[in-house]
Design a protein around this motif. Structure first.
Motif, PDB file in Angstrom:
ATOM      1  N   GLU A  63       1.302  -1.355   0.001  1.00  0.00           N
ATOM      2  CA  GLU A  63       0.531   0.515  -0.189  1.00  0.00           C
ATOM      3  C   GLU A  63       1.096   1.095   0.049  1.00  0.00           C
ATOM      4  O   GLU A  63       0.848   2.598  -0.744  1.00  0.00           O
ATOM      5  CB  GLU A  63      -1.037   0.024   1.226  1.00  0.00           C
ATOM      6  CG  GLU A  63      -2.243  -1.393   1.146  1.00  0.00           C
ATOM      7  CD  GLU A  63      -3.034  -1.043   2.386  1.00  0.00           C
ATOM      8  OE1 GLU A  63      -2.924   0.311   2.502  1.00  0.00           O
ATOM      9  OE2 GLU A  63      -3.916  -1.988   2.283  1.00  0.00           O
TER      10      GLU A  63
ATOM     11  N   LYS B  10       3.758   0.942  -3.177  1.00  0.00           N
ATOM     12  CA  LYS B  10       3.097   0.430  -4.780  1.00  0.00           C
ATOM     13  C   LYS B  10       4.193  -0.452  -5.889  1.00  0.00           C
ATOM     14  O   LYS B  10       4.525  -1.044  -5.551  1.00  0.00           O
ATOM     15  CB  LYS B  10       2.581   1.652  -5.017  1.00  0.00           C
ATOM     16  CG  LYS B  10       0.950   2.500  -3.950  1.00  0.00           C
ATOM     17  CD  LYS B  10       0.457   3.255  -4.774  1.00  0.00           C
ATOM     18  CE  LYS B  10      -0.699   3.953  -3.689  1.00  0.00           C
ATOM     19  NZ  LYS B  10      -0.696   3.844  -2.263  1.00  0.00           N
TER      20      LYS B  10
ATOM     21  N   ASN C  49      -3.066  -3.812  -4.438  1.00  0.00           N
ATOM     22  CA  ASN C  49      -3.628  -3.553  -3.503  1.00  0.00           C
ATOM     23  C   ASN C  49      -3.272  -5.329  -2.940  1.00  0.00           C
ATOM     24  O   ASN C  49      -2.855  -5.549  -2.042  1.00  0.00           O
ATOM     25  CB  ASN C  49      -3.664  -2.762  -2.068  1.00  0.00           C
ATOM     26  CG  ASN C  49      -3.530  -1.215  -2.427  1.00  0.00           C
ATOM     27  OD1 ASN C  49      -2.263  -1.480  -2.830  1.00  0.00           O
ATOM     28  ND2 ASN C  49      -3.945  -0.449  -1.947  1.00  0.00           N
TER      29      ASN C  49
END
Length: 326
Positions: free
Chosen positions: A68, A71, A85
């Motif tokens: 998260e 990325k 995610n």
């Protein structure tokens, strides 16, 4: 959050009714809290069992939190665009001290419809095999759902299943829908889609320590099974020292085997993906930037997309699986 670097995670140990001791004795994970450990999950984004970083400044962070936060730097731009995610692969070791259930996994379409999940395509690399060990992959003759149901109801399902004798270094690719089971006496490294959906077809009438049989999914499996017959179910490859040998190339992952007795530089700058190393034999030192990480048999390392060049240094020999997503 700190800069990314090659990551090792805390092993997640799984107690299984068919588990054994090879996780300790062969892979050296003698810190297992289980006497009959059937599986270890080494790199996992499955929500119920998310991996936790073990090494370096990011130790204690979960794989999901890193994804998260970082990325595309962690998984690659194209991989992040495709999976967001959700970390797309699950890496396991499996120790079958007894036969696993006969089972099948749904494909993406069916898994999404029924479970809001990815399907489960996987591959197996046999690390160690007891003499006479075998497994089941697919059918040994052309069948359809009607023939399958008839054989199942007659208690003769084994008559139509493809049984394979297995030795160390054998490889099997199992696309979603292929009926299969891992047989007694096998220690396997597994690369798979991130999914924990299994339809058990038959479990040999086993009971747990409370006398309960495990749940079966006989009806659910019917729509998931690939009833096609194939000429060959074992992956054919030619092992070679000091070369990269491709084992599997599918939409979900590419996996190579590398067996080296000298130092090797791996340049991943043309990949838009993370890379996973699974150490099958020996040991080496992974050098990246100005840092090093010692890697031994049974270790699994996640190399982030932002780390483009690594060197594997050894004084002896090592063998690894190398996986990524195109």
């Amino acid at each position: 959050m700190n800069k990314l670097y090659p990551l090792k995670f805390k092993t997640i140990f799984k107690d299984k009714i068919w588990g054994g001791s090879k996780i300790k004795t062969v892979l050296g994970k003698d810190f297992s809290p289980l006497s009959n450990c059937g599986e270890t999950w080494e790199i996992s984004g499955v929500k119920s069992d998310v991996s936790i970083v073990e090494n370096g400044p990011l130790a204690g962070n979960s794989l999901s939190a890193l994804l998260e936060e970082k990325k595309a730097a962690l998984v690659g731009r194209s991989v992040y665009e495709r999976f967001g995610n959700e970390f797309p692969l699950l890496v396991k070791f499996i120790d079958a001290n007894d036969d696993l259930s006969i089972q099948v996994h749904p494909n993406d379409e069916l898994a999404r419809k029924r479970h809001n999940s990815f399907g489960k395509t996987e591959m197996w690399y046999v690390i160690q095999a007891d003499e006479g060990a075998s497994l089941i992959s697919g059918f040994n003759q052309p069948v359809n759902e009607e023939i399958y149901v008839q054989k199942f109801n007659e208690g003769k399902l084994n008559d139509i299943l493809n049984k394979e004798a297995v030795t160390a270094d054998d490889v099997f690719f199992l696309p979603a829908g292929r009926v299969h089971t891992i047989g007694k006496g096998l220690l396997i490294a597994e690369i798979q889609q991130t999914s924990d959906i299994t339809y058990r077809i038959y479990d040999f009438d086993r009971v747990d320590d409370k006398g309960n049989k495990r749940e079966l999914h006989v009806q659910e499996a019917l729509a998931a099974i690939d009833y096609n017959y194939y000429d060959n179910y074992k992956t054919q490859y030619v092992a070679a020292d000091n070369k990269v040998v491709e084992l599997v190339d599918c939409p979900y992952f590419t996996t190579n085997v590398l067996a080296y007795n000298k130092n090797v530089v791996r340049d991943y700058s043309n990949l838009d993906s993370f890379v996973i190393h699974v150490c099958l034999e020996g040991s080496y030192v992974l050098q990246f930037d100005d840092q090093v990480l010692a890697v031994a048999k049974g270790d699994c390392i996640l190399i982030p997309a932002s780390t483009q060049i690594v060197e594997l240094k050894t004084n002896a020999a090592f063998k690894i699986l190398e996986s990524y997503i195109h």
